[in-house]
Design an enzyme around this catalytic site. Structure first.
Site, PDB file in Angstrom:
ATOM      1  N   HIS A  21       0.825  -1.206   0.000  1.00 60.54           N
ATOM      2  CA  HIS A  21       0.000   0.000   0.000  1.00 60.54           C
ATOM      3  C   HIS A  21       0.862   1.259   0.000  1.00 60.54           C
ATOM      4  O   HIS A  21       0.577   2.222  -0.709  1.00 60.54           O
ATOM      5  CB  HIS A  21      -0.913   0.019   1.230  1.00 60.54           C
ATOM      6  N   ASP A 124      -5.233   6.262   1.836  1.00 61.26           N
ATOM      7  CA  ASP A 124      -5.472   4.876   1.427  1.00 61.26           C
ATOM      8  C   ASP A 124      -6.924   4.482   1.685  1.00 61.26           C
ATOM      9  O   ASP A 124      -7.578   4.997   2.591  1.00 61.26           O
ATOM     10  CB  ASP A 124      -4.527   3.953   2.204  1.00 61.26           C
ATOM     11  N   GLU A 355      -9.176  -8.204  -2.826  1.00 62.29           N
ATOM     12  CA  GLU A 355      -9.655  -8.178  -4.211  1.00 62.29           C
ATOM     13  C   GLU A 355      -8.916  -9.160  -5.113  1.00 62.29           C
ATOM     14  O   GLU A 355      -9.110  -9.171  -6.317  1.00 62.29           O
ATOM     15  CB  GLU A 355      -9.478  -6.755  -4.779  1.00 62.29           C
ATOM     16  N   GLN A 356      -8.080 -10.042  -4.534  1.00 66.95           N
ATOM     17  CA  GLN A 356      -7.179 -10.857  -5.353  1.00 66.95           C
ATOM     18  C   GLN A 356      -7.895 -11.854  -6.261  1.00 66.95           C
ATOM     19  O   GLN A 356      -7.410 -12.165  -7.347  1.00 66.95           O
ATOM     20  CB  GLN A 356      -6.166 -11.564  -4.437  1.00 66.95           C
TER      21      GLN A 356
END
Length: 446
Positions: A21, A124, A355-356
């Site tokens: 991130h 973020d 979200e992979q």
């Protein structure tokens, strides 16, 4: 009538304390600084030296980029002092406490926004509360979202239409509605909003997407040519403002910028690694890395090691080494038989969380530059798996698919073409370069 000169645009950047991130958001802060924007990165004491190192070349070039340090509330959640980055967490309890501590940063962020009054806050997506804090002072908040437009659209469709609640089991396949292409997935593979499964994670996910609607817009680390249908879909169908600025890592031109703050210090020297790679044939080495948030059990690491060895391919594997003399999961003599690690495409996808699973669909079904290793179940960000869910045979087979034969060469060709598009996107006149220009101009006009 005399025209007043423009006040310098000042933007605060607030990266989440995890390498995957923070690294791209640091790069974005440097990009803005290179365009004459005053950039201030907010971080904690442990992370400050790493960020200082990462921006030193930009500062030497005269760019206006600084660091502002705030205290990380470890004591309030029962973590030891200095516990300020997610990779330090080794148990579910520690990870959960870490995420809880990030919500306690709100008063400090409110204080520094009031004190400095920047023109914009880029935070973020893991800081959903920052949208409302910035709004108190009339400051627009931009969300930083790294994964891309495809997982963004897929996540929103699942949240809005709830197709996962219309199937009878976790393994039943359903189609994600309202997307430009047909994507099938199972309930096991989507992030959970179930309060009973994990109340804190459910709260984090829910608030993250709710704040997305209230924010000024979203910055995505992607380039338009990679996923044009989904970039257009997000802007037109969902009606949200978004700017694609990536791949931001390609904006690091100086040699030092390409290596500083690209993660924690490695046990292998950079030159030693490159020298080893230079002795190998072109497209012959496999690169394996799972990022800073994934914790595999010892049985799973053993399966990976044996699968890689059985593939017969040379590889570079980035493994987080524990503070002990020998890794107990390593097969006897493994390090002596295998030397080194590498970087390469196409990809073997192994989604674990967040979200992979969406991005696996992008790589394997839409872009067709990867193969799946067969992971079937989403794990929460605070879960540490104990068993080996993917066996050595599947790993060996996947390595062979991306390294050998006509299919592998076709994937490599497609990946090379996309790599060239990515390089053009960040150059002057490219899609990402132009989107950054448009964003800066819009923020200056506010």
């Amino acid at each position: 009538m005399e025209t007043k000169s423009h006040e310098q645009l000042h933007i605060f950047f607030f990266p989440f304390m995890a390498q995957g991130h923070s690294i791209p958001l640091i790069d974005i802060a440097k990009l803005f600084a290179s365009r004459g924007v005053k950039s201030t990165l907010i971080t904690t004491p442990l992370n400050a030296p790493l960020l200082s190192k990462a921006i030193q070349i930009s500062k030497n070039l005269g760019f206006d980029i600084e660091i502002l340090v705030i205290r990380f509330p470890t004591e309030e959640v029962g973590l030891p002092q200095g516990f300020e980055i997610t990779s330090m967490a080794t148990t579910r309890e520690m990870k959960e406490k870490f995420y809880q501590a990030t919500f306690l940063l709100e008063p400090q962020i409110e204080q520094i926004l009031d004190q400095h009054r920047p023109h914009c806050l880029v935070a973020d997506s893991f800081f959903p509360w920052s949208t409302d804090v910035a709004a108190k002072f009339g400051i627009p908040r931009l969300i930083f979202y790294g994964p891309g437009f495809f997982p963004l659209c897929a996540s929103l469709s699942v949240i809005l239409y709830k197709p996962h609640l219309k199937v009878s089991s976790d393994s039943e396949v359903f189609t994600i509605p309202n997307l430009p292409v047909e994507i099938k997935i199972t309930r096991n593979q989507v992030p959970t909003f179930d309060q009973n499964a994990n109340p804190f994670l459910s709260k984090l996910l829910k608030e993250t997407w709710e704040c997305e609607e209230r924010s000024y817009g979203i910055i995505v680390n992607t380039f338009y040519e990679l996923e044009p249908a989904f970039a257009d879909h997000y802007r037109k169908v969902f009606g949200r403002k978004a700017w694609h600025l990536g791949p931001v890592s390609l904006c690091n031109k100086a040699a030092g910028d390409k290596t500083e703050m690209r993660g924690m210090e490695a046990s292998l020297d950079e030159h030693e690694c490159l020298n080893w790679l230079n002795t190998k044939k072109h497209n012959s080495v496999v690169y394996i890395c799972f990022g800073s948030l994934t914790n595999f059990s010892d049985p799973q690491l053993l399966e990976i090691a044996l699968g890689l060895e059985a593939s017969g391919k040379e590889f570079i594997w980035v493994v987080r080494r524990e503070k002990k003399e020998k890794e107990e999961w390593l097969p006897e003599g493994f390090e002596q038989r295998m030397e080194g690690v590498s970087s390469g495409v196409p990809m073997i996808t192994w989604p674990v969380s967040a979200e992979q699973f969406y991005n696996e669909k992008l790589a394997t079904e839409i872009l067709r530059i990867g193969v799946t290793v067969g992971s079937k179940k989403w794990a929460s960000l605070v879960e540490v798996k104990k068993e080996a869910s993917v066996k050595r045979d599947a790993i060996e087979k996947a390595v062979a698919q991306v390294m050998v034969g006509d299919e592998a060469e076709e994937m490599r060709s497609r990946a090379r073409a996309l790599g060239e598009m990515a390089r053009r996107a960040v150059e002057e006149g490219g899609s990402s370069f132009s989107d950054l220009t448009a964003l800066i101009e819009e923020l200056r006009s506010l």
